[in-house]
Scaffold this active site. Sequence first.
Site, PDB file in Angstrom:
ATOM      1  N   GLU A 278      -7.331  -4.255 -13.849  1.00 37.07           N
ATOM      2  CA  GLU A 278      -6.573  -2.989 -13.525  1.00 37.07           C
ATOM      3  C   GLU A 278      -5.961  -3.191 -12.432  1.00 37.07           C
ATOM      4  O   GLU A 278      -6.269  -3.473 -11.292  1.00 37.07           O
ATOM      5  CB  GLU A 278      -7.960  -2.031 -13.618  1.00 37.07           C
ATOM      6  CG  GLU A 278      -7.349  -0.700 -13.499  1.00 37.07           C
ATOM      7  CD  GLU A 278      -6.023  -0.461 -14.721  1.00 37.07           C
ATOM      8  OE1 GLU A 278      -6.368  -0.975 -15.840  1.00 37.07           O
ATOM      9  OE2 GLU A 278      -4.747  -0.478 -14.573  1.00 37.07           O
TER      10      GLU A 278
ATOM     11  N   LYS B 153      -5.489 -11.295 -10.375  1.00 43.66           N
ATOM     12  CA  LYS B 153      -5.696 -10.063  -9.757  1.00 43.66           C
ATOM     13  C   LYS B 153      -6.131  -9.908  -8.077  1.00 43.66           C
ATOM     14  O   LYS B 153      -5.535  -9.396  -7.420  1.00 43.66           O
ATOM     15  CB  LYS B 153      -6.870  -9.473 -10.700  1.00 43.66           C
ATOM     16  CG  LYS B 153      -7.722  -8.097  -9.828  1.00 43.66           C
ATOM     17  CD  LYS B 153      -6.576  -6.881  -9.879  1.00 43.66           C
ATOM     18  CE  LYS B 153      -7.318  -5.904  -9.016  1.00 43.66           C
ATOM     19  NZ  LYS B 153      -7.105  -4.368  -9.662  1.00 43.66           N
TER      20      LYS B 153
ATOM     21  N   CYS C   7     -10.344  -2.367  -2.640  1.00 45.79           N
ATOM     22  CA  CYS C   7     -10.201  -3.511  -3.032  1.00 45.79           C
ATOM     23  C   CYS C   7      -9.423  -4.486  -2.017  1.00 45.79           C
ATOM     24  O   CYS C   7     -10.170  -5.555  -2.255  1.00 45.79           O
ATOM     25  CB  CYS C   7      -8.874  -3.263  -4.098  1.00 45.79           C
ATOM     26  SG  CYS C   7      -9.638  -2.537  -5.831  1.00 45.79           S
TER      27      CYS C   7
HETATM   28  C1  UDX Z   1      -4.542  -1.506  -4.420  1.00 47.58           C
HETATM   29  C2  UDX Z   1      -3.451  -1.908  -5.332  1.00 47.58           C
HETATM   30  O1  UDX Z   1      -2.332  -1.435  -5.036  1.00 47.58           O
HETATM   31  C3  UDX Z   1      -3.690  -1.893  -6.938  1.00 47.58           C
HETATM   32  O2  UDX Z   1      -2.731  -2.574  -7.625  1.00 47.58           O
HETATM   33  C4  UDX Z   1      -5.184  -2.473  -7.242  1.00 47.58           C
HETATM   34  O3  UDX Z   1      -5.460  -2.211  -8.745  1.00 47.58           O
HETATM   35  C5  UDX Z   1      -6.065  -1.724  -6.268  1.00 47.58           C
HETATM   36  O4  UDX Z   1      -5.891  -2.074  -5.039  1.00 47.58           O
HETATM   37  P1  UDX Z   1      -5.256   0.814  -3.823  1.00 47.58           P
HETATM   38  O5  UDX Z   1      -6.150   0.223  -3.118  1.00 47.58           O
HETATM   39  O6  UDX Z   1      -5.826   2.277  -4.685  1.00 47.58           O
HETATM   40  O7  UDX Z   1      -4.673  -0.125  -4.838  1.00 47.58           O
HETATM   41  O8  UDX Z   1      -4.188   1.501  -2.779  1.00 47.58           O
HETATM   42  P2  UDX Z   1      -2.914   1.141  -2.429  1.00 47.58           P
HETATM   43  O9  UDX Z   1      -1.445   1.977  -2.464  1.00 47.58           O
HETATM   44  O10 UDX Z   1      -2.685  -0.480  -2.615  1.00 47.58           O
HETATM   45  O11 UDX Z   1      -3.145   1.101  -0.850  1.00 47.58           O
HETATM   46  C6  UDX Z   1      -3.895   0.461  -0.207  1.00 47.58           C
HETATM   47  C7  UDX Z   1      -4.105   0.524   1.286  1.00 47.58           C
HETATM   48  O12 UDX Z   1      -2.866  -0.092   2.050  1.00 47.58           O
HETATM   49  C8  UDX Z   1      -4.089   2.008   1.637  1.00 47.58           C
HETATM   50  O13 UDX Z   1      -5.160   2.275   2.914  1.00 47.58           O
HETATM   51  C9  UDX Z   1      -2.685   2.486   2.123  1.00 47.58           C
HETATM   52  O14 UDX Z   1      -2.662   3.364   3.029  1.00 47.58           O
HETATM   53  C10 UDX Z   1      -2.244   1.102   2.999  1.00 47.58           C
HETATM   54  N1  UDX Z   1      -0.759   0.694   2.614  1.00 47.58           N
HETATM   55  C11 UDX Z   1      -0.185   0.711   1.668  1.00 47.58           C
HETATM   56  C12 UDX Z   1      -0.139   0.911   4.243  1.00 47.58           C
HETATM   57  O15 UDX Z   1      -0.646   1.090   5.141  1.00 47.58           O
HETATM   58  N2  UDX Z   1       1.259   0.585   4.107  1.00 47.58           N
HETATM   59  C13 UDX Z   1       1.823   0.216   2.903  1.00 47.58           C
HETATM   60  O16 UDX Z   1       3.127   0.286   2.959  1.00 47.58           O
HETATM   61  C14 UDX Z   1       1.149   0.348   1.830  1.00 47.58           C
END
Ligand code: UDX
Length: 458
Positions: free
Chosen positions: A162, A217, A273
Site C-alpha cells: 500500500e 515498497k 513507515c
Molecule cells: C509514507 C509514504 O509517503 C507512503 O507512500 C507509504 O505508503 C507510507 O509512508 P506517511 O508516513 O503516511 O506515508 O506520510 P508522508 O507524507 O510520507 O510523511 C512522512 C513524514 O515525512 C512526515 O513526518 C512528514 O511531515 C515528513 N515530511 C514529508 C517532511 O518533513 N518533508 C516533506 O517534504 C515531506
Amino acid sequence: MKIKSICCIGAGYVGGPTMAVIAQKCPDIKVTIVDLNESRIAAWNDSNLENLPIYEPGLADVITDARGRNLFFSTDVDKAIDEAQMIFISVNTPTKNYGVGKGMAADLKYIELCARQIARVSKHDKIVVEKSTLPVRTAEAIKNILDNTGNGVQFQILSNPEFLAEGTAVQDLHNPDRVLIGGENEEAISALFDIYSNWVPKEKILTTNVWSSELSKLTANAFLAQRVSSINSISELCEKTGADVSEVAKAIGMDARIGSKFLKASVGFGGSCFQKDILNLVYIAKSYGLHEVADYWEQVIIMNDHQKNRFSQNIIKTLYNTVSGKKIALLGWAFKKDTNDTRESAAINIAQNLISEQANIAVYDPKVSEKQIKLDLLDLDEKQMDLINVSQDPYEACSNSHAIAILTEWDEFNTYDWKKIYNNMLKPAFVFDGRNLLDKKQMIEIGFTYIAVGSSNL
Ligand code: UDX
Ligand code: ADP
C-alpha cells in the site's frame, strides 16, 4: 476467478481505509475487516462517525457509503477467514525490540500468527495478499507455513503493498499513482487486478514478481525519506550561511529531474513507515553482507535523528541555555497534519529532550487525544510526567509560555490570532517553527523572536 468475498486481517491505518475504499468501489464484493482489538472494531462500528478510530479526511463519507451494505467490521476472525475467497493481511510489523535483529529487523510475529490462523481455519482454496510492508521474501515464509500446516487447501500468495500516505489516504486510494501486484500465479493476479480495475485505470496497475513488489515498497519509502533527510541536511547549512532552505528547495524543485515534492525542511520525519522500512532495508543489506549499501541508507536515519535533536538543542540554547521550570508550548503532536497518528512523531523526541531538561511542556494538537500523548511518553517517570500538560485550547497552551514550538503543519495554526498569543507570553517571546508554517515577516512585526528551520537569524 471472480472474487465475491474478502477478509482483511488488521483494522488499522492501512487496512481500515484501504478496505473501505475497495468496498465503496466494488458493491458486489462483501468486505469484512477483522481485528483482535475489540475497542478498535467497536469504534469502526460506532454510529457517530466522529468516533472512528482513525482521523482521515474523507473517510467518514466512504464509511457512510459502504458500512452495513457490503463493508463489515468484526472481531470474529475465524468466521471471516472461512467465508473469504481472498484474505488481505494488514497487521502491524513493528521493528523488533528483542533478539536477533533487535532495533532493525521487522517483527513478523503478527504476520506468522495470521498465516497459522489462516492455515488452521481454511477449508477452501484462498488467495492470501500481503498488504503490510514486509521484508523481501516474507511471502515465501507465509507460503511455507500455509502449505505445510493447511489441510490440503491450496493457497496463492500475492504481494500488494500500500502506498497511501496518511492525511491523504482516501484521495490516494481513489486516485493512486500506481497499484502494484506481485505474484506468480496468473489466475490469482488477475483476480486482484479485476478488483482494482473497477476504479483504477488499467495502465496504472503494475504486475511484477513477488520479490520486486516487496522490495519496491521498501525502496519507495527509503527514497522519500532520503529526500526529507537531504533537504534537512541542507537546512542546517542554510542556518549557518544565510541561505534560506525554502528558496533553495524552490530553486532545485523547478528542475524537472528533481521535482518539487517532498522537499519541505522540517523538524524531522515521523510516521510508522519511514524509519521502520529503512531499518528493515539496512538489516536486509547487512544480512547479505552489503555493508556499503546498509551504511548508505542508515545515514538517512542518522540525519533524521540529528534534525530532531538539534531542534530541541536549539530551543535550549536560545532560551539562555536553560529551560528548567520554563513553560514551552508544543503546537502539534501528530507526525504530520490531517492525521491523529503519532507513531515516531518528532514531537515525542522533542518533548522528551525538553522534559529531561526539566521544562514544563504544554501540548495542543487538534486531533490527538491526551490519552495518546501520555501513552507516547510512557518512558518518563512519574515526576517527569507531572511536567506535561495537555490542553484543549491552543491559546491556553501558549499563555504564559517562554516559547512556542510548531511541530505539526496543521492549517489551523495559520489562522490563530498571533498578536493575542504574543500579548499573553513572557518576553522575549520565542517561536520555533519546525515546519516553516507561519509568515516570518508578520511574526517578526508582531514582536516575536521567530526562528524557522533552515533560515538564518543573523
Ligand atoms: C509514507 C509514504 O509517503 C507512503 O507512500 C507509504 O505508503 C507510507 O509512508 P506517511 O508516513 O503516511 O506515508 O506520510 P508522508 O507524507 O510520507 O510523511 C512522512 C513524514 O515525512 C512526515 O513526518 C512528514 O511531515 C515528513 N515530511 C514529508 C517532511 O518533513 N518533508 C516533506 O517534504 C515531506
Ligand atoms: P498499520 O498502520 O500497518 O495499519 P496498525 O497498528 O494501525 O498498523 O494496525 C494493525 C492492526 O492489526 C491492529 O489494530 C492490530 O490489533 C491488528 N492485528 C495484529 N495482529 C492481529 C491478528 N493476528 N489478528 C487480527 N488482528 C491483528
